[in-house]
Design a protein around this motif. Structure first.
Motif, short mmCIF file in Angstrom:
data_model
loop_
_atom_site.label_atom_id
_atom_site.label_comp_id
_atom_site.label_asym_id
_atom_site.label_seq_id
_atom_site.Cartn_x
_atom_site.Cartn_y
_atom_site.Cartn_z
N VAL A 1 0.84 -1.20 0.00
CA VAL A 1 0.00 0.00 0.00
C VAL A 1 0.88 1.25 0.00
O VAL A 1 0.59 2.22 -0.72
N ALA A 39 0.47 4.41 -2.44
CA ALA A 39 -0.19 5.58 -1.87
C ALA A 39 0.63 6.11 -0.69
O ALA A 39 1.37 5.35 -0.06
N SER A 72 1.38 7.60 3.13
CA SER A 72 0.93 7.21 4.47
C SER A 72 -0.23 8.10 4.91
O SER A 72 -0.10 9.32 4.92
N SER A 73 -1.34 7.47 5.25
CA SER A 73 -2.51 8.19 5.73
C SER A 73 -3.43 7.20 6.44
O SER A 73 -3.26 5.99 6.27
N TRP A 85 -6.36 6.55 5.60
CA TRP A 85 -7.09 5.83 4.55
C TRP A 85 -6.26 4.68 4.01
O TRP A 85 -6.78 3.57 3.82
N SER A 86 -4.99 4.93 3.76
CA SER A 86 -4.15 3.84 3.24
C SER A 86 -3.88 2.80 4.33
O SER A 86 -3.75 1.61 4.03
N LEU A 107 -6.85 0.57 4.29
CA LEU A 107 -6.76 -0.30 3.11
C LEU A 107 -5.77 -1.45 3.38
O LEU A 107 -6.05 -2.61 3.04
N VAL A 114 2.05 1.13 7.64
CA VAL A 114 1.63 2.29 6.84
C VAL A 114 1.78 3.59 7.63
O VAL A 114 2.25 4.59 7.09
#
Length: 188
Positions: A106, A110, A112-113, A115-116, A119, A146
């Motif tokens: 991930v 994308a 780092s957040s 949301w990720s 996921l 993440v």
């Protein structure tokens, strides 16, 4: 008023002293159950705390965080339910490695957040289900990867070593406590 006409309090049956030759009354009730529960929990608590302290000490010695929240959850699963499939060595080690792989996959796609991270947790659940290594704390490993973005060359070997230490701690606790169920039920 005559002293014989005054009612006297009769002691309750549990408080009466034993008569000569009579066995003491059996313990029952909440206090006895609480003491038994504490006595049963001590070996597992000691084993979990010992392994987690060893991971913390190792991390302090090498200057890297080895103890992450998901490993503490794995230790609890391993010692509370040592006979379940989620606590077996293949599942514990494999699922955490799959969680780390999902986290790094991930991160490759994308930034780092939260949301990720969510996921990555979902991908870990899917990967561990497909690999037949269901171990829910591994989803947290993906989230840690993440959100913390550790260097893979350092994190993955430390994660592998830490999960192996958890398994060996479970094995040792099982062998030292004769009343505990045998761990592992199967290695692979």
């Amino acid at each position: 008023m005559d002293l014989d006409s005054v009612p006297t309090r009769r002691p309750s049956p549990g408080l009466m002293p034993p008569r000569d030759g009579a066995p003491p009354p059996k313990r029952s009730g909440r206090l006895h159950r609480a003491r038994a529960a504490v006595a049963a929990a001590l070996p597992g608590t000691g084993a979990v705390a010992g392994v987690l302290l060893a991971l913390a000490a190792l991390g302090a010695m090498i200057g890297e965080p080895v103890l992450i929240p998901s490993l503490a959850a794995s230790a609890a699963v391993l010692h509370h339910t040592p006979t379940l499939p989620t606590a077996q060595p293949r599942t514990v080690v494999g699922a955490h490695l799959l969680g780390a792989a999902a986290g790094y996959a991930v991160l490759a796609a994308a930034p780092s957040s939260p949301w990720s991270a969510a996921l990555a947790g979902g991908l870990t659940f899917a990967a561990t289900s497909l690999a037949r290594t269901p171990h829910s704390p591994a989803c947290a490993t993906a989230v840690v990867v993440v959100l913390q973005t550790p260097a893979p060359a350092r994190f993955v070997p430390l994660l592998l070593g830490a999960t192996v230490m958890l398994v060996l701690g479970g094995l040792a606790a099982s062998r030292l406590n004769g009343a505990a169920p045998r761990y592992p039920v199967r290695w692979w």
